[in-house]
Structures are given as C-alpha cells and as structure tokens.
Write an enzyme that holds these catalytic residues in place. Structure first.
Site, mmCIF file in Angstrom:
data_model
loop_
_atom_site.group_PDB
_atom_site.id
_atom_site.type_symbol
_atom_site.label_atom_id
_atom_site.label_comp_id
_atom_site.label_asym_id
_atom_site.label_seq_id
_atom_site.Cartn_x
_atom_site.Cartn_y
_atom_site.Cartn_z
ATOM 1 C CG HIS A 80 5.305 7.975 0.826
ATOM 2 N ND1 HIS A 80 6.125 7.289 0.245
ATOM 3 C CD2 HIS A 80 4.578 7.091 1.716
ATOM 4 C CE1 HIS A 80 6.021 6.114 0.683
ATOM 5 N NE2 HIS A 80 5.145 5.959 1.830
ATOM 6 C CD GLU A 117 3.946 8.194 5.997
ATOM 7 O OE1 GLU A 117 4.242 6.919 6.472
ATOM 8 O OE2 GLU A 117 3.536 8.457 5.085
#
Length: 411
Positions: free
Chosen positions: A34, A37
C-alpha cells in the site's frame, strides 16, 4: 493484456495491474504494498508529483490506485481521444517511480492509518479477517501498521518495487471505445523497460482457524460487530449460489437481515452480509452497527436468521427476487467502462474464470434453493463463525455474542 470494446461510449478506462498485495507481505513488511502504491504518485524521472496531477487534470480525466490482498492497480479514465496522452503517464508512474518525498508521504500514510484506527466501521472487517485467518497475511489489514510504515526505508521500498513490478506479474487492461491493437502497441512501446524477471511474490496457503472471539474495547457511540467464517475460493463453481445466498441474507434492501433488523424493528442503520473469494480460500461475513440498548436483540435476530436460512426451505419468490436483483446489478454495472476494466483486469491477473455476462446470468439462473441451503449449512452457521466486535464494554459484547454462539461467549 486484455481489452473490452464498449460501443457507444466516449471514454476509456485503462489500468496497470500488478500481482502483489498485502497477502504477499511478511510481518516485517506489513503495509509496504500500500505504501508503494502511494509512492507511484510521487514523481518519475520526467514528471514531478505536481506535474502528474496537472497533466491528468488537463486531460479532464481521473487517475487513482488501489491495493488489495492479492493485487495493486494503477488506473485512469479519460476521453477516448486522449488515450495516447494518458497511457505514457500511467506507464511512467508504474515502472519508474523516483520515490521522491518519501518522508513526507510516510507521514501521509501514518495519518491514513490513524484515521483507519479511528473508524471502527472500517476496522471491524479486518478484525474479523484476523479471527478467521489468524497469524497469517490474509488476516492482516492491507493498510499495514504504523510500526512498519514508520521505519520502512527507501531502499526497502525500491527493492520491493524491483522484485514485484515485473512483466510476468503485470496485466494491462482497458475497456471502452478502444481498439485492442492500439492498446497492445502502446503497452509494448511504453512498458518495454519493465523487468522480464519473474516476480518474487509467494503467499502462504490459507489456513482458517477455529471460531474465535476478538473484542476491542474502545469509546465509541455504537457497537460494531462482524461475524466471519471461511468461504469459497474465487473459482469455486458454487460461487454463484453463494451470491444468491448473500443477496437473500443481507445483500439487498429486501434481504432478511435488512428487513428484520432495520426495517421492522429499527435496531440498526447499517446491517448486511458479504462474501469475498481468494485463490485458495474465501470469507463470508455479517456486519452490524448499533447502540448498546439494541445490541443483544439485534444479535439474537441475526443468529436466528442465520440458522433459519440453513434449516427452512427457501421460498420460490424469494429465490426469484434474489436472482433478478443479481442480474440487474450485474447488467447495470457493465454500463461503466471503469467497472468493465476492473472486471477483466482483476480476472486475468488473478487467473479467475472470465465469463461473459450471458454466461454469468445462466449460472445464476441455474442456482437452486437446495444449493443455497447447502451453502448456508456449510459456511454461514453462527456456531461455526468467528466474531469480532468493537465497543465500550467487553461484558456487553460477550453477553450479546451468547445469542450468536454460546461457546464463543464462554471462551
């Protein structure tokens, strides 16, 4: 690469899908997928973060990314005539992030984690996953932990990108007013620098645990309760029956839980059910948010409805209504180029059976009442499910859980 042409629309949704998510992380890496990202938006050798934002704003489109348990996707949606300007930006972000302003973005993600910790309606589902899949990545939250994110270094993030963002581990998907040959040509030209090495990604097999009760005492206005249990994998042929069951139980406004808990008795604003599938396992769940005064009665009703759906014949009109609801939701959703891109991209990346709309409708129509009842007995009985709960008083939670599963409450 996979594309789907949608005649009559003027948009194109395109996504770069990467086969890595929180399920591929070791405990010391929790949340790095995450975090990476986020870093995709922090600049490339040719574009600063501000220039990336300005470029997509100038295109009149939208750009975003998402991380799941078993995938990461970077995507945009633009007018069909602007695809040649959007895809170079998207490809540059995916393969050449410069990790600029890592310390600043670390603080952003730490704030996101703090916001998540303050939102029990979001966190409760991760606590349920932790109960169903204890001590394994499949049970950990995608967002990660402040401890890991607070100490992750730029070198670690770069190595993670280098090891997972590789050609064999990526899929380009596009849907809308677009020709397959055009997207193929752009992909081959713009992503030619992606490493041809196989990804380092390996995940441990799913290992559902015994039913467990997870209680988190927190000063909240409502009590948040989530029942969870093992479900079907994403390619299980019974998944269409599971969708029908979920619709009957709590997946629609006419569902049993919505009607019995909210509409007839006013015991909760939010109540419902869900099911999710992974490569080798799945999870089913029921969520409830309510005040302490209503907690016990609401849990009694949920327990009774879960038992009833596995014991009593499913009326023909209820089965018909659930099938029609599923078909309508499916067909209406397919009017969106973004929805279609997500469907085909995720399916190809995760090796999920990709069916046509007509094939899905046919399989939904083939579901029988006996199929639904059999699944309810196997996966949705409250005595076989874990319970996660967040609220001010642990004793109140245990008292209410006794109506769902006396064994859990007593443990």
């Amino acid at each position: 690469m996979v594309t789907e042409s949608i005649p009559g629309v003027r948009s194109v949704a395109v996504g770069v899908w990467i086969g890595v998510g929180s399920r591929f992380e070791r405990p010391a890496e929790a949340g790095i997928s995450h975090f990476l990202e986020h870093m995709l938006f922090k600049g490339t050798p040719t574009h600063s973060p501000e220039e990336i934002a300005q470029a997509f704003d100038a295109l009149g489109g939208e750009v975003n990314a998402a991380t799941g348990k078993d995938y990461t996707v970077l995507y945009c949606r633009v007018l069909d005539e602007l695809l040649d300007r959007a895809m170079p930006l998207l490809a540059d972000m995916a393969q050449r992030p410069v990790m600029r302003d890592l310390e600043q973005e670390r603080e952003v993600v730490l704030e996101e984690i703090a916001m998540y910790e303050d939102d029990p309606q979001d966190q409760i589902h991760d606590l349920a996953s932790e109960a169903v899949f204890p001590d394994q990545a499949l049970g950990r939250p995608v967002i990660g932990t402040a401890e890991v994110i607070g100490g992750v270094t730029e070198a670690v993030v770069r190595d993670y990108h280098r090891g997972h963002y590789t050609a064999p581990n990526m899929v380009v998907a596009a849907a809308g007013n677009v020709a397959h040959e055009r997207v193929l040509e752009l992909s081959e030209r713009l992503l030619r620098e992606v490493s041809p090495q196989r990804s380092e990604g390996v995940f441990e097999p799913a290992a559902p645990g015994r039913p467990a009760l997870v209680v988190k005492e927190k000063a909240t206005e409502q009590y948040h309760v989530c029942l969870g249990g093992p479900g079907l994998s994403r390619n299980d042929p019974r998944r269409h029956a599971q969708s029908v069951l979920d619709t009957v139980l709590g997946g629609s406004m006419s569902s049993r839980l919505f009607q019995e808990v909210r509409e007839k008795r006013g015991l909760a604003y939010s109540v419902g059910s869900y099911a999710v599938g992974y490569a080798d396992a799945g999870q089913v769940g029921v969520y409830l948010g309510t005040r302490e005064d209503n907690l016990g009665v609401a849990c009694e009703i949920i327990g009774a409805e879960l038992r009833r759906i596995g014991e009593e014949p499913l009326p023909a009109d209820e089965l018909r209504r659930a099938k029609d609801h599923l078909k309508g939701r499916l067909v209406l959703g397919m009017e969106s180029s973004s929805t279609r891109m997500n469907r085909i991209g995720r399916a190809v990346l995760t090796d999920t059976e990709l069916l046509t709309i007509d094939e899905i409708v046919e399989r939904v129509e083939a579901v029988t009442a006996d199929d639904v009842i059999a699944l309810a007995r196997e996966h949705w009985h409250p005595d076989a499910m874990s319970v996660a709960a967040i609220g001010p008083k642990g004793d109140a939670i245990r008292s209410a859980v006794a109506a769902l599963s006396p064994q859990l409450a007593a443990a």
